[in-house]
Design a protein around this motif. Structure first.
Motif, PDB file in Angstrom:
ATOM      1  N   GLN A   1      86.636  49.459  63.762  1.00  0.00           N
ATOM      2  CA  GLN A   1      86.596  48.180  63.048  1.00  0.00           C
ATOM      3  C   GLN A   1      87.970  47.743  62.522  1.00  0.00           C
ATOM      4  O   GLN A   1      88.095  46.652  61.973  1.00  0.00           O
ATOM      5  CB  GLN A   1      85.614  48.273  61.880  1.00  0.00           C
ATOM      6  CG  GLN A   1      84.177  48.536  62.287  1.00  0.00           C
ATOM      7  CD  GLN A   1      83.611  47.439  63.165  1.00  0.00           C
ATOM      8  OE1 GLN A   1      83.865  46.248  62.931  1.00  0.00           O
ATOM      9  NE2 GLN A   1      82.867  47.828  64.190  1.00  0.00           N
TER      10      GLN A   1
ATOM     11  N   VAL B   1      89.760  48.992  60.030  1.00  0.00           N
ATOM     12  CA  VAL B   1      89.795  49.009  58.563  1.00  0.00           C
ATOM     13  C   VAL B   1      90.411  50.323  58.113  1.00  0.00           C
ATOM     14  O   VAL B   1      89.991  51.394  58.551  1.00  0.00           O
ATOM     15  CB  VAL B   1      88.368  48.856  57.975  1.00  0.00           C
ATOM     16  CG1 VAL B   1      88.393  49.035  56.465  1.00  0.00           C
ATOM     17  CG2 VAL B   1      87.779  47.500  58.345  1.00  0.00           C
TER      18      VAL B   1
ATOM     19  N   TRP C   1      88.065  51.888  52.749  1.00  0.00           N
ATOM     20  CA  TRP C   1      86.663  51.491  52.514  1.00  0.00           C
ATOM     21  C   TRP C   1      86.249  52.038  51.163  1.00  0.00           C
ATOM     22  O   TRP C   1      86.355  53.249  50.914  1.00  0.00           O
ATOM     23  CB  TRP C   1      85.777  52.049  53.622  1.00  0.00           C
ATOM     24  CG  TRP C   1      84.358  51.550  53.626  1.00  0.00           C
ATOM     25  CD1 TRP C   1      83.855  50.442  53.002  1.00  0.00           C
ATOM     26  CD2 TRP C   1      83.249  52.137  54.325  1.00  0.00           C
ATOM     27  NE1 TRP C   1      82.507  50.294  53.265  1.00  0.00           N
ATOM     28  CE2 TRP C   1      82.121  51.326  54.072  1.00  0.00           C
ATOM     29  CE3 TRP C   1      83.113  53.256  55.132  1.00  0.00           C
ATOM     30  CZ2 TRP C   1      80.861  51.618  54.602  1.00  0.00           C
ATOM     31  CZ3 TRP C   1      81.868  53.547  55.660  1.00  0.00           C
ATOM     32  CH2 TRP C   1      80.754  52.731  55.401  1.00  0.00           C
TER      33      TRP C   1
ATOM     34  N   LYS D   1      93.697  46.459  54.811  1.00  0.00           N
ATOM     35  CA  LYS D   1      92.358  45.893  54.605  1.00  0.00           C
ATOM     36  C   LYS D   1      91.588  46.779  53.644  1.00  0.00           C
ATOM     37  O   LYS D   1      91.604  48.009  53.789  1.00  0.00           O
ATOM     38  CB  LYS D   1      91.600  45.772  55.924  1.00  0.00           C
ATOM     39  CG  LYS D   1      92.157  44.743  56.890  1.00  0.00           C
ATOM     40  CD  LYS D   1      91.299  44.662  58.147  1.00  0.00           C
ATOM     41  CE  LYS D   1      91.845  43.624  59.115  1.00  0.00           C
ATOM     42  NZ  LYS D   1      91.001  43.536  60.353  1.00  0.00           N
TER      43      LYS D   1
ATOM     44  N   ALA E   1      87.822  47.247  52.520  1.00  0.00           N
ATOM     45  CA  ALA E   1      86.435  46.875  52.789  1.00  0.00           C
ATOM     46  C   ALA E   1      85.561  47.251  51.596  1.00  0.00           C
ATOM     47  O   ALA E   1      85.619  48.375  51.097  1.00  0.00           O
ATOM     48  CB  ALA E   1      85.925  47.569  54.044  1.00  0.00           C
TER      49      ALA E   1
ATOM     50  N   ASN F   1      81.312  46.443  50.217  1.00  0.00           N
ATOM     51  CA  ASN F   1      80.038  46.096  50.851  1.00  0.00           C
ATOM     52  C   ASN F   1      79.416  44.834  50.260  1.00  0.00           C
ATOM     53  O   ASN F   1      78.771  44.868  49.218  1.00  0.00           O
ATOM     54  CB  ASN F   1      79.062  47.272  50.742  1.00  0.00           C
ATOM     55  CG  ASN F   1      79.434  48.398  51.692  1.00  0.00           C
ATOM     56  OD1 ASN F   1      80.403  48.282  52.439  1.00  0.00           O
ATOM     57  ND2 ASN F   1      78.687  49.476  51.657  1.00  0.00           N
TER      58      ASN F   1
ATOM     59  N   SER G   1      77.322  41.275  52.016  1.00  0.00           N
ATOM     60  CA  SER G   1      76.775  40.727  53.250  1.00  0.00           C
ATOM     61  C   SER G   1      75.705  39.695  52.932  1.00  0.00           C
ATOM     62  O   SER G   1      74.874  39.904  52.047  1.00  0.00           O
ATOM     63  CB  SER G   1      76.168  41.848  54.109  1.00  0.00           C
ATOM     64  OG  SER G   1      75.442  41.318  55.207  1.00  0.00           O
TER      65      SER G   1
ATOM     66  N   VAL H   1      87.885  42.654  52.593  1.00  0.00           N
ATOM     67  CA  VAL H   1      87.037  42.218  53.700  1.00  0.00           C
ATOM     68  C   VAL H   1      85.642  42.817  53.504  1.00  0.00           C
ATOM     69  O   VAL H   1      85.458  43.723  52.701  1.00  0.00           O
ATOM     70  CB  VAL H   1      87.612  42.643  55.070  1.00  0.00           C
ATOM     71  CG1 VAL H   1      88.975  42.019  55.310  1.00  0.00           C
ATOM     72  CG2 VAL H   1      87.691  44.169  55.168  1.00  0.00           C
ATOM     73  N   SER H   2      84.688  42.314  54.254  1.00  0.00           N
ATOM     74  CA  SER H   2      83.327  42.832  54.165  1.00  0.00           C
ATOM     75  C   SER H   2      83.201  44.187  54.859  1.00  0.00           C
ATOM     76  O   SER H   2      83.722  44.386  55.960  1.00  0.00           O
ATOM     77  CB  SER H   2      82.339  41.854  54.803  1.00  0.00           C
ATOM     78  OG  SER H   2      81.048  42.436  54.882  1.00  0.00           O
ATOM     79  N   GLY H   3      82.482  45.098  54.203  1.00  0.00           N
ATOM     80  CA  GLY H   3      82.173  46.386  54.814  1.00  0.00           C
ATOM     81  C   GLY H   3      80.861  46.380  55.575  1.00  0.00           C
ATOM     82  O   GLY H   3      80.335  47.459  55.900  1.00  0.00           O
ATOM     83  N   GLU H   4      80.321  45.201  55.866  1.00  0.00           N
ATOM     84  CA  GLU H   4      79.021  45.100  56.534  1.00  0.00           C
ATOM     85  C   GLU H   4      79.003  45.874  57.854  1.00  0.00           C
ATOM     86  O   GLU H   4      78.096  46.678  58.100  1.00  0.00           O
ATOM     87  CB  GLU H   4      78.682  43.638  56.792  1.00  0.00           C
ATOM     88  CG  GLU H   4      77.410  43.414  57.586  1.00  0.00           C
ATOM     89  CD  GLU H   4      77.215  41.948  57.936  1.00  0.00           C
ATOM     90  OE1 GLU H   4      77.089  41.639  59.134  1.00  0.00           O
ATOM     91  OE2 GLU H   4      77.186  41.121  57.013  1.00  0.00           O
TER      92      GLU H   4
END
Length: 425
Positions: free
Chosen positions: A43, A45, A48, A130, A132, A134, A136, A166-169
């Motif tokens: 991804q 990233v 996280w 980045k 990440a 969570n 969503s 950024v999104s951890g989705e």
């Protein structure tokens, strides 16, 4: 794994609690070492951050707690950092209490009383591209960061770092849906436990035609699981279809000779879930087999399964797989409804959906691609008109757990291809 399913298989050995904990921790350690680096690099990233509060765990964090940690403690913050250049991914816990030997403790409340400032210091020192977290709009599996904690986190960050969030989705879904070799070693045995229990439920050991009600079978499941030290992830379902009666009969309805029984049953064991739907026929006095029309109905459902399995392709969306399979089934004159889903840490697991019982035309939840290395509940039905029941349209539901290796789908412990028969006497 096997393509053959036994009608009433022997119950596998169920581990005592201490041995279960050892297996859970062994698998978790393997996953952290292998899955985390793979999905972060996939991804793109390099940092996280996962956050959970006690009794309010992020769905991902809950699967990363060791077997002796029942819940997050106070506020548990987990950090993964990929320094790049093939170096190992750092695993840190910014928490008052440690987390077994799986994460390196990296916060001293005495030296830095502000937990979020401790996180900010870690980020500043590593300077990730980045970050990440969570959140969503689509899936609960990637939406574990609450607004209050997000505010506290971002207020502690130095200027400019918030732009890197950024999104951890995608990371969340990939973590939850990916199965490891060790998990695949034990998963067929877990499904076998469920099949064995269903085999007993659909027998004269539990059902006496003309006396036993539908809900009595449901509660038998619950009591049996309690005896075995196992947990259902949903209340077991049992229903009856009967000649001359519309729909599924439930609750206090008494099971009678000539009934077609259906069950939907799932257990959680060693952090993996099962989801199975089977059918049984209650023989009438003098009968030795089910009516041919009922036998043909299950065979048609098996055919829909075949068409769905051959429609799987890594990279296609769940919606595309659904459209492929339905087109093939309709071309053969079948009457299908397909609503299959991933399974693993959760019964209705992370990943793409392949149809819903109330939507056979594609759905935003089915836009994500099918991934190799994932496990599935192949859940669907085919409606079939049974001549012996005056042409009544009968619902032949089926659900079996399976593994998609990227090339083909294999059932973990076979699938039902013959109706279970329950004798009258």
């Amino acid at each position: 794994m096997t393509e053959t399913e036994f009608v009433r298989p022997e119950l596998p050995v169920i581990l005592p609690q201490r041995d279960r904990a050892a297996v859970i921790d062994e698998i978790l350690a393997e996953r952290l070492e292998t899955v985390i680096p793979a999905i972060m690099r996939e991804q793109g990233v390099d940092f996280w951050l996962l956050m959970s509060r006690e009794y309010f765990e992020d769905p991902v964090t809950a699967t990363m707690l060791d077997a002796e940690s029942m819940h997050a403690r106070r506020r548990t913050i987990l950090v993964f950092h990929d320094p790049g250049n093939g170096q190992p991914v750092e695993r840190l816990t910014v928490s008052r209490y440690g987390l077994a030997d799986l994460f390196e403790a990296s916060w001293s409340p005495e030296a830095q009383p502000d937990q979020w400032q401790a996180v900010a210091d870690i980020i500043t020192h590593r300077d990730p591209a980045k970050i990440a977290v969570n959140f969503s709009d689509l899936t609960a599996f990637g939406d574990g960061m609450t607004l209050s904690q997000y505010r506290a986190f971002t207020e502690a960050l130095p200027e400019g770092y918030e732009d890197r969030i950024v999104s951890g989705e995608a990371l969340s879904i990939r973590w939850l849906e990916s199965r490891t070799p060790r998990e695949l070693e034990i998963y067929p045995g877990i499904v076998r436990i469920a099949h064995s229990i269903i085999g007993t439920a659909f027998s004269r050991e539990v059902i006496t035609p003309g006396k036993t009600s539908v809900e009595e079978v449901q509660w038998w499941y619950r009591e049996r699981l309690a005896e075995l030290g196992l947990t259902p992830w949903f209340h077991p379902s049992v229903g009856v279809q009967r000649q001359g009666r519309e729909g599924m009969l439930r609750g206090s309805e008494v099971i009678q000779p000539g009934d077609l029984l259906w069950t939907d049953f799932g257990i959680a064991y060693l952090r993996l879930n099962t989801d199975t739907q089977h059918l049984a026929y209650v023989l009438k006095p003098g009968e030795t087999r089910a009516p041919a029309g009922l036998v043909a109905g299950l065979k048609a459902t098996n055919r829909v399964q075949d068409l769905l399995l051959e429609s799987f392709e890594a990279g296609l969306s769940g919606n595309e797989v659904l459209a492929r399979a339905r087109a093939k089934a309709l071309a053969e004159g079948l009457d299908p409804s397909i609503y299959s889903h991933p399974i693993g840490f959760h019964g209705h697991g992370a990943g793409t959906a392949i149809g819903f019982w109330d939507n056979q035309n594609g759905d935003p939840r089915g836009a994500y691609p099918v991934q190799a290395g994932t496990t599935w509940s192949i859940e669907l039905t085919n409606y079939h008109k049974v001549p012996e029941w005056g042409g009544q349209r009968v619902d032949f539901r089926s659900e079996e757990d399976a593994w998609f290796d990227g090339e083909r789908v294999r059932f973990l412990d076979g699938r039902q291809t013959e109706l279970t028969l329950i004798p009258f006497d």
